[in-house]
Design an enzyme around this catalytic site. Structure first.
Site, short mmCIF file in Angstrom:
data_model
loop_
_atom_site.label_atom_id
_atom_site.label_comp_id
_atom_site.label_asym_id
_atom_site.label_seq_id
_atom_site.Cartn_x
_atom_site.Cartn_y
_atom_site.Cartn_z
N GLY A 215 0.81 -1.20 0.00
CA GLY A 215 0.00 0.00 0.00
C GLY A 215 0.85 1.26 0.00
N SER A 216 0.39 2.25 0.73
CA SER A 216 1.03 3.57 0.68
C SER A 216 2.43 3.60 1.27
CB SER A 216 0.15 4.60 1.37
OG SER A 216 -1.04 4.81 0.64
#
Length: 491
Positions: A215-216
């Site tokens: 993810g981020s």
């Protein structure tokens, strides 16, 4: 009569020579095959005929041996087995050895030739030396903080000393007691069957053997690639990124969970985790530079051992622009182990250098004489020192005013990055909560620790799970444990 005596003597001589030749063939030529034959129990009897050497954490042994009085005399025991199971693994008389019990088996079992008082001594005497000790790099307080922080949830924590690569914590939950697999009785078989049948897979080492979409948190890699490639030369300049961002060659529009991402600067986009800015950045950087930067951070490395093998983290080498955009925000087929993400955080905390992570500080004889040591070694230069400095500023902003404020620690500079990784068909699955971070005491020029935390929690509501809310507090407790240990050690 004399003739017959001579013939008898000659025949006896021939038989004696044949007997000696056969003895040499059996004892020298065929000895390895006999030693390795499963029906030969002498090796097992000798192996378990003496106490096994110990694994050491913070100067304290976390393993032991119990005299059963049976033919396979000594069984392995574990102190706080579930806490250290992702490091020690198990040593089972039925199911073999894993993790440190496996890779360091020669030292622990006494079979390593280095333990012999003289070269080839054990081969000559057919004896086995006393088992040696394996001294780990673990920080016991950090290990416990990670284990207690995860609690009953599925997840993992990896913590590294950035300047050396020493692994300070390696935790996977749910865990198990490796002592349940010691011995040869029916309880061992029952424990093996139960552990393998459990849905939560307690024997899976999630810290090094499970990969997740990062993810981020992967935006650290994308930002570093953009800065090193010169695609971004001012972290406060507008990025010319639309909101929403249409994935190249498709009609799919990527959106954000926060406001203010249109044309946002790299600093704002990193602090508040704007997907659109980083998806476009990845495409602007290009596939070659993105794959090269990912590899320099450690992705796609099939040779990494700590000393046991680590599952490779993945960044695809063949991607179209839409796939590259998604991969650049830690989605599509991008996957990483918690150890890999800790390595990324450690590289930022330092000078952009990726150190080889290692778990064994040294091996010793039972009496304490050193057999071997492990020291720092550089794997890659993931980014320039100036880019690392800029990335430290961006990660510090996340903790001071962005999505990672829960990780702030008084008396230390802390940098972090949150991540909430989508997965499942149509992103319907509960997201994985990530937090990667590092901490540097205010009175030191060197960072003390870099941490990666991932939390799987199927019981959580989708809207409640977040890297900052779930994983951030765990990372903070691990960093605080390391900093407290350092302060006490300085007194």
């Amino acid at each position: 009569m004399t003739k017959y005596i001579r013939r008898a003597i000659g025949l006896c001589a021939v038989l004696l020579v044949a007997l000696l030749v056969n003895a040499v063939r059996v004892q020298v030529v065929q000895a390895p095959s006999y030693d390795g034959n499963p029906a030969n129990r002498r090796q097992a009897i000798a192996r378990y005929g003496q106490p096994r050497g110990d694994i050491v954490v913070d100067g304290r042994t976390v393993t032991g041996s119990r005299d059963t009085g049976e033919q396979l005399r000594y069984e392995r025991t574990y102190r706080e087995g579930p806490l250290f199971a992702p490091v020690t693994g198990f040593a089972s008389q039925v199911y073999g050895t894993t993790l440190l019990e496996g890779t360091e088996d020669g030292v622990l079992s006494g079979a390593d030739p280095m333990l012999a008082p003289f070269p080839l001594w054990n081969d000559f005497t057919r004896a086995r030396s006393a088992g040696g000790k394996v001294v780990t790099t673990l920080n016991g307080a950090a290990q416990r903080a990670a284990f207690e922080g995860l609690g009953s949830r599925r997840g993992a924590v990896a913590a590294i000393e950035p300047s050396t690569g020493r692994i300070l914590a390696l935790v996977s939950t749910p865990s198990y007691d490796p002592g349940a697999l010691s011995g040869t009785g029916p309880a061992v078989s029952e424990a093996w069957a139960r552990l393998n049948a459990e849905d939560d897979k307690p024997m899976l080492n999630r810290a090094i053997r499970q990969t997740y979409p990062p993810g981020s948190t992967f935006k650290v890699v994308t930002a570093a690639a953009a800065l090193d490639a010169g695609v971004v030369d001012d972290v406060d300049a507008p990025s010319h990124s639309p909101n929403p961002y249409r994935l190249p060659g498709t009609t799919t529009r990527l959106t954000n969970e926060v406001e203010g991402c249109e044309d946002a600067s790299l600093r704002y986009a990193f602090t508040w985790s704007c997907n659109t800015v980083f998806a476009k950045l990845g495409v602007d950087v290009g596939l070659d530079a993105m794959t090269r930067t990912a590899a320099d951070f450690g992705f796609n490395d099939r040779k990494l051992r700590i000393p046991f093998a680590v599952t490779p983290s993945n960044f695809d080498l063949r991607l179209d622009k839409a796939q590259l955009a998604l991969s650049s925000i830690g989605q599509f087929d991008t996957r990483a182990t918690p150890l890999q993400m800790a390595m990324i955080s450690a590289a930022v905390a330092g000078d952009g250098t990726v150190r080889r992570p290692y778990l064994v500080e040294r091996t010793t004889r039972r009496g304490g004489g050193t057999l071997g040591t492990t020291g720092p070694r550089t794997l890659h230069q993931a980014m320039s020192a100036s880019t690392a400095q800029q990335m430290r500023e961006l990660m510090t902003d996340v903790v001071e005013e962005g999505t990672g404020t829960v990780a702030a620690i008084p008396g230390a500079t802390v940098g972090g990055k949150t991540g909430t990784a989508q997965h499942g068909v149509g992103n319907a699955g509960t997201p994985y909560a990530w937090f990667i971070s590092w901490a540097r005491p205010d009175d030191s020029m060197q960072p003390a620790v870099a941490v990666a935390v991932v939390v799987e929690d199927a019981a959580a509501n989708r809207g409640d799970i977040s890297g900052g809310g779930f994983a951030g507090p765990i990372a903070r407790s691990v960093m605080e444990a390391v900093l407290d240990t350092r302060d006490h050690g300085d007194r």
